[in-house]
Write an enzyme that holds these catalytic residues in place. Sequence first.
Site, PDB file in Angstrom:
ATOM      1  N   LYS A 278      -7.714  -3.716 -16.388  1.00 26.43           N
ATOM      2  CA  LYS A 278      -8.348  -2.931 -15.166  1.00 26.43           C
ATOM      3  C   LYS A 278      -7.816  -1.652 -14.901  1.00 26.43           C
ATOM      4  O   LYS A 278      -8.397  -0.711 -14.697  1.00 26.43           O
ATOM      5  CB  LYS A 278      -8.164  -3.817 -14.054  1.00 26.43           C
ATOM      6  CG  LYS A 278      -8.575  -3.208 -12.558  1.00 26.43           C
ATOM      7  CD  LYS A 278      -7.965  -4.233 -11.560  1.00 26.43           C
ATOM      8  CE  LYS A 278      -7.662  -3.697 -10.272  1.00 26.43           C
ATOM      9  NZ  LYS A 278      -6.808  -2.565 -10.101  1.00 26.43           N
ATOM     10  N   ASN A 279      -6.481  -1.782 -14.922  1.00 25.95           N
ATOM     11  CA  ASN A 279      -5.778  -0.112 -14.318  1.00 25.95           C
ATOM     12  C   ASN A 279      -5.902   0.644 -15.640  1.00 25.95           C
ATOM     13  O   ASN A 279      -5.583   1.814 -15.258  1.00 25.95           O
ATOM     14  CB  ASN A 279      -4.447  -0.446 -14.115  1.00 25.95           C
ATOM     15  CG  ASN A 279      -4.373  -1.387 -12.708  1.00 25.95           C
ATOM     16  OD1 ASN A 279      -5.235  -1.584 -12.271  1.00 25.95           O
ATOM     17  ND2 ASN A 279      -2.893  -1.661 -12.583  1.00 25.95           N
TER      18      ASN A 279
ATOM     19  N   ARG B  44     -11.864  -8.526  -8.086  1.00 22.72           N
ATOM     20  CA  ARG B  44     -11.957  -7.405  -8.465  1.00 22.72           C
ATOM     21  C   ARG B  44     -11.112  -6.963  -9.610  1.00 22.72           C
ATOM     22  O   ARG B  44     -11.343  -5.869 -10.233  1.00 22.72           O
ATOM     23  CB  ARG B  44     -11.240  -6.548  -7.215  1.00 22.72           C
ATOM     24  CG  ARG B  44     -11.850  -6.657  -6.015  1.00 22.72           C
ATOM     25  CD  ARG B  44     -11.167  -5.522  -5.014  1.00 22.72           C
ATOM     26  NE  ARG B  44     -10.511  -4.550  -5.954  1.00 22.72           N
ATOM     27  CZ  ARG B  44      -9.189  -4.152  -5.434  1.00 22.72           C
ATOM     28  NH1 ARG B  44      -8.454  -4.485  -4.716  1.00 22.72           N
ATOM     29  NH2 ARG B  44      -8.641  -3.232  -6.008  1.00 22.72           N
TER      30      ARG B  44
ATOM     31  N   CYS C 247      -6.544  -2.872  -2.316  1.00 22.57           N
ATOM     32  CA  CYS C 247      -5.732  -3.813  -1.758  1.00 22.57           C
ATOM     33  C   CYS C 247      -4.935  -3.340  -0.498  1.00 22.57           C
ATOM     34  O   CYS C 247      -4.447  -2.287  -0.721  1.00 22.57           O
ATOM     35  CB  CYS C 247      -5.237  -4.516  -2.739  1.00 22.57           C
ATOM     36  SG  CYS C 247      -6.114  -5.783  -3.634  1.00 22.57           S
TER      37      CYS C 247
ATOM     38  N   ARG D 291      -0.184   3.426   1.228  1.00 18.11           N
ATOM     39  CA  ARG D 291      -0.656   3.915  -0.097  1.00 18.11           C
ATOM     40  C   ARG D 291      -1.228   5.186   0.196  1.00 18.11           C
ATOM     41  O   ARG D 291      -1.980   5.567   0.160  1.00 18.11           O
ATOM     42  CB  ARG D 291      -1.795   3.134  -0.456  1.00 18.11           C
ATOM     43  CG  ARG D 291      -1.273   1.614  -0.803  1.00 18.11           C
ATOM     44  CD  ARG D 291      -2.494   0.980  -1.708  1.00 18.11           C
ATOM     45  NE  ARG D 291      -2.265   1.119  -3.182  1.00 18.11           N
ATOM     46  CZ  ARG D 291      -2.784   0.297  -3.962  1.00 18.11           C
ATOM     47  NH1 ARG D 291      -3.625  -0.757  -3.795  1.00 18.11           N
ATOM     48  NH2 ARG D 291      -2.545   0.496  -5.271  1.00 18.11           N
TER      49      ARG D 291
ATOM     50  N   ASP E  48       2.991  -5.965  -9.724  1.00 23.43           N
ATOM     51  CA  ASP E  48       1.202  -6.484  -9.793  1.00 23.43           C
ATOM     52  C   ASP E  48       1.646  -8.124  -9.991  1.00 23.43           C
ATOM     53  O   ASP E  48       0.643  -8.773  -9.898  1.00 23.43           O
ATOM     54  CB  ASP E  48       0.505  -5.874 -10.667  1.00 23.43           C
ATOM     55  CG  ASP E  48      -0.002  -4.448 -10.213  1.00 23.43           C
ATOM     56  OD1 ASP E  48      -0.061  -4.275  -9.072  1.00 23.43           O
ATOM     57  OD2 ASP E  48      -0.673  -3.913 -11.013  1.00 23.43           O
TER      58      ASP E  48
HETATM   59  C1  UD1 Z   1      -1.271   1.810  -9.579  1.00 22.31           C
HETATM   60  C2  UD1 Z   1      -1.767   0.173 -10.062  1.00 22.31           C
HETATM   61  C3  UD1 Z   1      -1.587  -0.606  -9.344  1.00 22.31           C
HETATM   62  C4  UD1 Z   1       0.285  -0.904  -9.418  1.00 22.31           C
HETATM   63  C5  UD1 Z   1       0.709   0.452  -9.110  1.00 22.31           C
HETATM   64  C6  UD1 Z   1       2.170   0.465  -9.434  1.00 22.31           C
HETATM   65  C7  UD1 Z   1      -4.008   1.280 -10.653  1.00 22.31           C
HETATM   66  C8  UD1 Z   1      -5.597   1.261 -10.304  1.00 22.31           C
HETATM   67  N1  UD1 Z   1      -3.397   0.767  -9.653  1.00 22.31           N
HETATM   68  O1  UD1 Z   1      -1.484   1.858  -8.278  1.00 22.31           O
HETATM   69  O2  UD1 Z   1      -2.050  -1.796  -9.583  1.00 22.31           O
HETATM   70  O3  UD1 Z   1       0.488  -1.892  -8.429  1.00 22.31           O
HETATM   71  O4  UD1 Z   1       0.332   1.454  -9.883  1.00 22.31           O
HETATM   72  O5  UD1 Z   1       2.445  -0.055 -10.641  1.00 22.31           O
HETATM   73  O6  UD1 Z   1      -3.662   1.562 -11.765  1.00 22.31           O
HETATM   74  N2  UD1 Z   1       3.051   6.900  -3.688  1.00 22.31           N
HETATM   75  C9  UD1 Z   1       3.802   7.947  -2.578  1.00 22.31           C
HETATM   76  N3  UD1 Z   1       2.880   8.890  -2.679  1.00 22.31           N
HETATM   77  C10 UD1 Z   1       1.694   9.117  -3.453  1.00 22.31           C
HETATM   78  C11 UD1 Z   1       1.227   8.079  -4.489  1.00 22.31           C
HETATM   79  C12 UD1 Z   1       2.277   6.796  -4.529  1.00 22.31           C
HETATM   80  O7  UD1 Z   1       4.378   7.735  -1.832  1.00 22.31           O
HETATM   81  O8  UD1 Z   1       0.995  10.081  -3.587  1.00 22.31           O
HETATM   82  C13 UD1 Z   1       4.115   5.463  -3.581  1.00 22.31           C
HETATM   83  C14 UD1 Z   1       3.041   4.527  -3.205  1.00 22.31           C
HETATM   84  O9  UD1 Z   1       3.170   4.353  -1.704  1.00 22.31           O
HETATM   85  C15 UD1 Z   1       3.969   3.186  -3.669  1.00 22.31           C
HETATM   86  C16 UD1 Z   1       4.625   3.980  -5.108  1.00 22.31           C
HETATM   87  O10 UD1 Z   1       4.489   5.421  -4.711  1.00 22.31           O
HETATM   88  O11 UD1 Z   1       5.005   2.842  -2.950  1.00 22.31           O
HETATM   89  C17 UD1 Z   1       3.699   3.323  -6.176  1.00 22.31           C
HETATM   90  O12 UD1 Z   1       2.425   3.964  -6.082  1.00 22.31           O
HETATM   91  P1  UD1 Z   1       1.479   4.399  -7.288  1.00 22.31           P
HETATM   92  O13 UD1 Z   1       2.491   4.438  -8.535  1.00 22.31           O
HETATM   93  O14 UD1 Z   1       0.854   5.688  -6.965  1.00 22.31           O
HETATM   94  O15 UD1 Z   1       0.260   3.358  -7.549  1.00 22.31           O
HETATM   95  P2  UD1 Z   1      -1.097   3.318  -7.524  1.00 22.31           P
HETATM   96  O16 UD1 Z   1      -1.476   4.614  -8.556  1.00 22.31           O
HETATM   97  O17 UD1 Z   1      -1.583   3.500  -6.297  1.00 22.31           O
END
Ligand code: UD1
Length: 417
Positions: free
Chosen positions: A22-23, A396, A116, A121, A304
């Site tokens: 999925k990711n 999902r 989720c 986020r 995850d």
């Molecule tokens: C992706 C995955 C999710 C997984 C996560 C971490 C997908 C669709 N989802 O989510 O399943 O759990 O990686 O491996 O691929 N953060 C900030 N600012 C930002 C972006 C992120 O502070 O602009 C923080 C978030 O709050 C969180 C951390 O960084 O604490 C990790 O987030 P991120 O790696 O961006 O996860 P996703 O890409 O949302």
Amino acid sequence: MSVIRIQGLKSLRGEMKIQGSKNAVLPVMAAALLHEGMIVIKNIPRIQDVFCMIEILEALGCQCQLEGHELVIDTRGLCRSQVPDEAGGRMRSSIMLLGPLLGRLRQAETCYPGGCVIGRRPIDLHLAALRQMGVEICSEGETIKAFARNLQGTDLSLAFPSVGATENALMAAVAARGITRIRGAAREPEIEVLCRFCESMGVRIEGIGSGFLTVYGGTKLHDCEFTVPGDRIVAGTYLGALAVTGGELCLQGVPATHMAGTLGALQQTGCICEIDPECICARMDGRPYPVNLSTGPYPEFPTDLQSVMLAVASVADGYSRIQENIFEERFATAEELKKIGAHITIKGGSAHVIGKYPLVGGEIWASDLRGGAALVVAGLASEKESRIHGYSYISRGYEDICGDLTALGAEIALEED
Ligand code: UD1
């Protein structure tokens, strides 16, 4: 409404090819927009998030044809830069469309992303990276509007290795003029998959698999065919299920090299894993040993699978500690596990668990995708019947969790309530 009904305490045994990731597939589908032509993606998981992304791509003017596990995207008709609110709000990955839409149409509009509820986020890192590449961004209420008259390659440095921000920056970099260097990039296998997909459209990228990517932007892209690898989180879920039921599983289609953090956690439980590059065989005898885990960016233990390991720890023989470092609200699942007999105390970012085998079983509610999968694992370790609500979260990301586990010997069924 669908309910998962489980009669637990059956051991798991058998072989299974794991569904596509999925990711990995969601950013690849978004990146298809960078090219004007035909893209074929194979090993597509038939999950709700993929259906949602197809809906969005079609609303933007693309044509998508999904047959079995193969998706053909014709991106020639892309004409709209506005991600529809309803579909975009349903899925976190809608934010992934910013980079490619800016690349193709020089403008993009989307609502703040859904997905989720597992903690704050924010998307500040995505927006900061795009701004550094010359994108003008403004927020109007819940809407983000972005324009890029000149998308320019630059040197970026991410303050945290965010998966999504790395993907967005990478996709914008493909369309930008000149070279973009991304320091502090996330190293999750899904980033490598996205890089490989961009390469198969003709992009030159250096440093793939490392935290320092160099993207040579502005190349003319071409049609391509691409196969998505198996889902390391789904594989980890089924291995977690094995850890609580005992038995023997062989899982195919997921590169074991992508699962070092997960396999390390399973080995703590006493699960014996034998791996070759394309197959993970695992055997579990008896009750799991307790674990001591911390989630972190790849290659550390993945957030995850934190909820799944919480379910495993709930039946382990002793005291386990699990520290969550990425998404603070991922412990919501603990409350549901406690309803069916788990002894969990949450203090700050840690779960302290005293294992009890078996759990009792009962009626529980999923409130996020991976937490839902963890409740299924807990149901498999319960002596009475469990009924798990909230299947829409689980679907999902899992194509057919009940069908898969039934094929492996579990007594589990999806029923209409
Ligand atoms: C992706 C995955 C999710 C997984 C996560 C971490 C997908 C669709 N989802 O989510 O399943 O759990 O990686 O491996 O691929 N953060 C900030 N600012 C930002 C972006 C992120 O502070 O602009 C923080 C978030 O709050 C969180 C951390 O960084 O604490 C990790 O987030 P991120 O790696 O961006 O996860 P996703 O890409 O949302």
